[in-house]
Design an enzyme around this catalytic site. Structure first.
Site, PDB file in Angstrom:
ATOM      1  N   ARG A 163       0.805  -1.208  -0.076  1.00  0.00           N
ATOM      2  CA  ARG A 163       0.226   0.063   0.002  1.00  0.00           C
ATOM      3  C   ARG A 163       0.955   1.406  -0.010  1.00  0.00           C
ATOM      4  O   ARG A 163       0.453   2.265   0.674  1.00  0.00           O
ATOM      5  CB  ARG A 163      -0.991   0.072   1.153  1.00  0.00           C
ATOM      6  N   SER A 243     -11.119  -0.493   2.654  1.00  0.00           N
ATOM      7  CA  SER A 243     -10.420  -0.706   4.220  1.00  0.00           C
ATOM      8  C   SER A 243      -9.934   0.572   4.475  1.00  0.00           C
ATOM      9  O   SER A 243      -9.246   1.498   3.828  1.00  0.00           O
ATOM     10  CB  SER A 243      -9.268  -1.641   3.802  1.00  0.00           C
ATOM     11  N   GLU A 338      -5.803   4.050   5.591  1.00  0.00           N
ATOM     12  CA  GLU A 338      -5.116   3.865   4.259  1.00  0.00           C
ATOM     13  C   GLU A 338      -5.510   4.951   3.321  1.00  0.00           C
ATOM     14  O   GLU A 338      -4.712   5.460   2.386  1.00  0.00           O
ATOM     15  CB  GLU A 338      -6.027   2.405   3.642  1.00  0.00           C
TER      16      GLU A 338
END
Ligand SMILES: Cc1cc2nc3c(=O)[nH]c(=O)nc-3n(C[C@H](O)[C@H](O)[C@H](O)COP(=O)(O)OP(=O)(O)OC[C@H]3O[C@@H](n4cnc5c(N)ncnc54)[C@H](O)[C@@H]3O)c2cc1C
Length: 346
Positions: A163, A243, A338
């Site tokens: 990520r 998420s 995130e």
């Protein structure tokens, strides 16, 4: 060509935050992008927006929002069982996956149904079910916001990790517009047993349920789509950004300590003596699933997904901060958000 003013972004972000941008412009060509960079009003913030599926707006945007609507997918070279494709930054990610599958190209099937645009995919190196963008990535073209200059970034220069990419670092963040991405897919699958990433429990179970004996990009994509539809709420029904937290990565030593106190901790062993912890499991075990707080809610089925239940982006951020505190107090682990969280910019 002109900027729209006081533009409501409610239809441009999957959390459905109703905030206004001072200036908004949607560019479909490189020429339009360069025009907008040259002519944008003097404001501090110049935000590049794709599908708005990884952004949390907590207040109006006092600045310029440039929306990437550049389209086009071209196969530029095909040889030795692989194909190079160049994709414009504004192409919807899942349309690209479908385009590749229709042609029998393999590599993107596990990344089916991820919302957003191709230009945003390198920013956080999108990933799902054991595959990340970096597995198929070759290079990208980007334009520098400050100078309008064009530059190519190869895989090494993007510095991809879980990520993460160079575009999330202080030096590069918010300074480049990704206009196109070059990917290398497999055009011939020689051995289906090793050619597909089936290692995730949910994928194995779904393949077994369907009695699949021969794999193909289409079958893998169908499997991933059906798992995601079961698990993840559609932002059109329940506004969310997927998420909300990254899975934290800790050292093996820290993991041993945490596991002694929490033997059920779900984890994945990584290289270099590091362990990835399941953020969703921690949140769930603290009883957050389904809880609602001042217009924001933790999804009933997936503890990692926070929903705008009427309070907008700020309510979701408030809820996320309560979860972070609880997880730190209970597990000694910080959960990093995130999505990009945008506050007031003056
Ligand atoms: C239901 C749901 C499920 C999801 N599942 C996954 C998943 O499985 N895996 C995963 O990795 N992510 C997932 N996401 C997150 C999201 O889909 C990805 O991060 C996606 O790449 C964001 O694309 P976007 O176009 O919507 O980006 P935006 O939200 O518009 O922007 C995200 C960031 O990228 C920047 N940006 C956007 N376009 C450009 C560009 N052309 N050039 C430079 N910067 C740009 C923005 O400024 C911002 O910082 C999910 C989100 C949702 C809502």
């Amino acid at each position: 060509m002109m900027f729209q003013t006081e533009f409501n972004l409610v239809g441009n972000n999957t959390l459905a935050s109703s905030v206004q941008a001072d200036y908004f412009y949607s560019f479909s060509t490189q020429e339009e992008l360069l025009w907008s960079l040259e002519n944008k009003p003097e404001k501090q913030l110049c935000l590049i927006l794709g599908g708005g599926s990884n952004i949390v707006f907590t207040s109006d945007v006092n600045g310029v929002v440039l929306h990437n609507a550049m389209q086009g997918i071209t196969a530029v070279d095909e040889s030795d069982g692989s194909v190079l494709i160049e994709v414009a930054g504004g192409v919807e990610w899942h349309s690209l996956v479908q385009w590749s599958i229709q042609r029998g190209y393999a590599g993107l099937e596990n990344l089916s149904l991820i919302p957003g645009t191709v230009g945003a995919a390198p920013i956080q190196n999108i990933g799902a079910y054991g595959v990340e963008l970096c597995d198929v990535f070759e290079s990208l073209e980007a334009v520098e916001i400050k100078t309008g200059k064009c530059r190519q970034f190869n895989k090494l220069q993007c510095d991809f990790a879980y990520r993460h990419s160079v575009f999330k670092t202080l030096e590069y963040r918010g300074k480049w517009v990704i206009t196109s991405v070059m990917l290398k897919l497999r055009s011939a699958i020689l051995n289906t047993a090793v050619g597909f990433q089936t290692g995730y429990g949910e994928i194995e179970a779904e393949l077994a349920r369907r009695n699949v004996t021969e794999l193909s990009p289409q079958i893998m994509s169908d499997v991933v789509v059906s798992i995601r539809r079961r698990k993840l709420p559609d932002p059109a029904d329940l506004p969310n950004v997927g998420s909300f937290f990254k899975n934290p990565i800790v050292s093996d030593v820290d993991f041993q300590r945490i596991q002694q106190q929490h033997p059920g901790m779900v984890n994945y062993t990584m290289a270099e003596q590091r362990v990835k912890l399941a953020a969703g499991w921690m949140i769930d075990s603290l009883g957050w699933k389904g809880r609602e707080m001042d217009g924001a809610k933790v999804h009933d089925k997936q503890a990692l997904v926070l929903i705008n239940a009427g309070g907008g982006g700020q309510a979701v951020v408030n809820l996320s901060e309560c979860i972070q505190k609880d997880v730190v107090n209970s597990f000694g682990v910080f959960l990093e958000p995130e999505p990009l969280i945008l506050g007031a910019f003056k």
